[in-house]
Design a protein around this motif. Structure first.
Motif, mmCIF file in Angstrom:
data_model
loop_
_atom_site.group_PDB
_atom_site.id
_atom_site.type_symbol
_atom_site.label_atom_id
_atom_site.label_comp_id
_atom_site.label_asym_id
_atom_site.label_seq_id
_atom_site.Cartn_x
_atom_site.Cartn_y
_atom_site.Cartn_z
ATOM 1 N N ASN A 143 0.640 -1.145 0.294
ATOM 2 C CA ASN A 143 -0.116 0.287 -0.177
ATOM 3 C C ASN A 143 0.957 1.288 0.167
ATOM 4 O O ASN A 143 1.628 1.202 0.887
ATOM 5 N N HIS A 144 0.311 2.691 -0.668
ATOM 6 C CA HIS A 144 1.401 3.855 -0.781
ATOM 7 C C HIS A 144 1.379 4.386 0.449
ATOM 8 O O HIS A 144 2.461 4.994 0.413
ATOM 9 N N LYS A 145 0.520 3.330 1.769
ATOM 10 C CA LYS A 145 0.696 4.082 2.849
ATOM 11 C C LYS A 145 2.219 3.766 3.369
ATOM 12 O O LYS A 145 2.945 4.232 4.143
ATOM 13 N N TYR A 146 2.574 2.771 2.943
ATOM 14 C CA TYR A 146 3.746 1.619 3.804
ATOM 15 C C TYR A 146 5.178 3.017 4.057
ATOM 16 O O TYR A 146 6.193 2.618 4.716
ATOM 17 N N GLU A 147 5.395 3.460 2.863
ATOM 18 C CA GLU A 147 6.690 4.011 2.342
ATOM 19 C C GLU A 147 7.359 5.097 3.973
ATOM 20 O O GLU A 147 7.881 4.696 3.835
ATOM 21 N N PRO A 148 6.009 6.292 3.597
ATOM 22 C CA PRO A 148 6.316 7.042 4.868
ATOM 23 C C PRO A 148 6.220 6.268 6.278
ATOM 24 O O PRO A 148 6.646 7.098 6.604
ATOM 25 N N GLN A 149 5.555 5.797 5.938
ATOM 26 C CA GLN A 149 5.802 5.050 7.754
ATOM 27 C C GLN A 149 6.709 4.319 7.992
ATOM 28 O O GLN A 149 7.236 4.345 9.399
ATOM 29 N N ASN A 150 8.029 4.019 7.231
ATOM 30 C CA ASN A 150 8.813 3.653 7.528
ATOM 31 C C ASN A 150 9.987 4.262 6.934
ATOM 32 O O ASN A 150 11.082 3.554 5.495
ATOM 33 N N LYS A 151 9.748 5.438 6.785
ATOM 34 C CA LYS A 151 10.658 6.171 5.429
ATOM 35 C C LYS A 151 12.336 6.269 6.149
ATOM 36 O O LYS A 151 13.500 6.467 5.281
ATOM 37 N N GLU A 152 12.445 6.012 7.295
ATOM 38 C CA GLU A 152 13.741 5.936 7.901
ATOM 39 C C GLU A 152 14.462 4.700 7.873
ATOM 40 O O GLU A 152 15.803 5.228 7.056
ATOM 41 N N ILE A 153 13.571 3.489 7.374
ATOM 42 C CA ILE A 153 14.623 2.486 7.251
ATOM 43 C C ILE A 153 14.915 2.073 5.220
ATOM 44 O O ILE A 153 15.953 1.934 4.761
ATOM 45 N N LEU A 154 13.994 2.611 4.442
ATOM 46 C CA LEU A 154 13.972 2.758 3.653
ATOM 47 C C LEU A 154 14.542 3.752 2.736
ATOM 48 O O LEU A 154 15.096 3.759 1.865
ATOM 49 N N LYS A 155 15.155 4.805 3.374
ATOM 50 C CA LYS A 155 16.546 6.089 2.844
ATOM 51 C C LYS A 155 17.186 4.723 2.356
ATOM 52 O O LYS A 155 18.105 5.675 0.850
#
Length: 228
Positions: A143-155
């Motif tokens: 879901n498109h909300k997954y990325e902003p919720q985990n932005k620190e990890i996904l950097k």
């Protein structure tokens, strides 16, 4: 005649002396070449051993389950229900290896529910033993909300010490075949791939290195009702 013999003798002695001088040099050169070759083989061997050691080094991390909130979606007592989106699990990386998001999977099991068809529409509700499988931790197929919720990890695509991972009952691209979140209830995998867990029930969560199949961490928690 005597003179000729003296000359021949001198020439013979001179030739033998040159041969005696050259032989040790050639021998030394051959030994040097052999030593260099052996040193090269040794360096390659040690390098291969080191690389093998790095590639087979198991990932080790200490992960704590910081919170687990939710409730069954549209099922059970009114005061224990929650939307799919309100089913939230927060995990904290407390120490050890940084975990690459594309090779880490998560399995969650417990008493929960999902839907056949569209969860927010007229789908068929399924309640029972739920198995949730995150194939990886990347935003692909979620879901498109997954990325902003985990932005620190996904950097940097690494789950590192001090960083939190947030999982949500609506992380799946609902019912899509490209979803990287898979949900089955009572072994029925024909679901929307979204999930909710019953308040007061226990869930088991395993973090797995998909390359080695090793379980990096395992946690249990009691589901609390979502409070907002």
């Amino acid at each position: 005649m005597k003179t000729w013999r003296k000359i021949r003798a001198k020439e013979f002695v001179s030739s033998e002396s040159v041969s005696d001088a050259v032989t040790p040099i050639i021998g030394s050169l051959l030994m040097l070449i052999v030593l260099v070759a052996l040193a090269g083989v040794a360096v390659i061997s040690f390098s291969n051993i080191a690389n093998e050691g790095e590639s087979t080094q198991p990932l080790m991390a200490r992960i704590s389950l910081e919170s687990c909130e939710g409730g069954l979606f549209n099922d059970g007592p009114e005061n224990e229900r929650a939307t799919l989106e309100n089913n939230t699990i927060v995990l904290l990386h407390e120490g050890g290896s940084s975990l690459p998001v594309d090779t880490i999977s998560i399995k969650i099991s417990g008493y929960g529910n999902s839907y056949q068809g569209v969860a927010d529409g007229n789908g068929t509700k399924i309640v029972g033993n739920a198995e949730v499988f995150y194939q990886n931790l990347s935003p692909t197929g979620k879901n498109h909300k997954y990325e902003p919720q985990n932005k620190e990890i996904l950097k940097d695509n690494l789950w590192s010490v001090g960083e939190k991972l947030v999982l949500n009952g609506k992380d799946s691209i609902g019912g899509s075949t490209v979803s990287t979140v898979k949900v089955s209830v009572n072994e029925n995998s024909d679901t929307s791939n979204n999930y909710g867990f019953k308040v007061g029930s226990e869930i088991t969560l395993k973090i797995i290195d998909t390359k080695s199949k090793n379980v990096i961490a395992e946690q249990r928690a009691i589901v609390k009702h979502y409070e907002g």
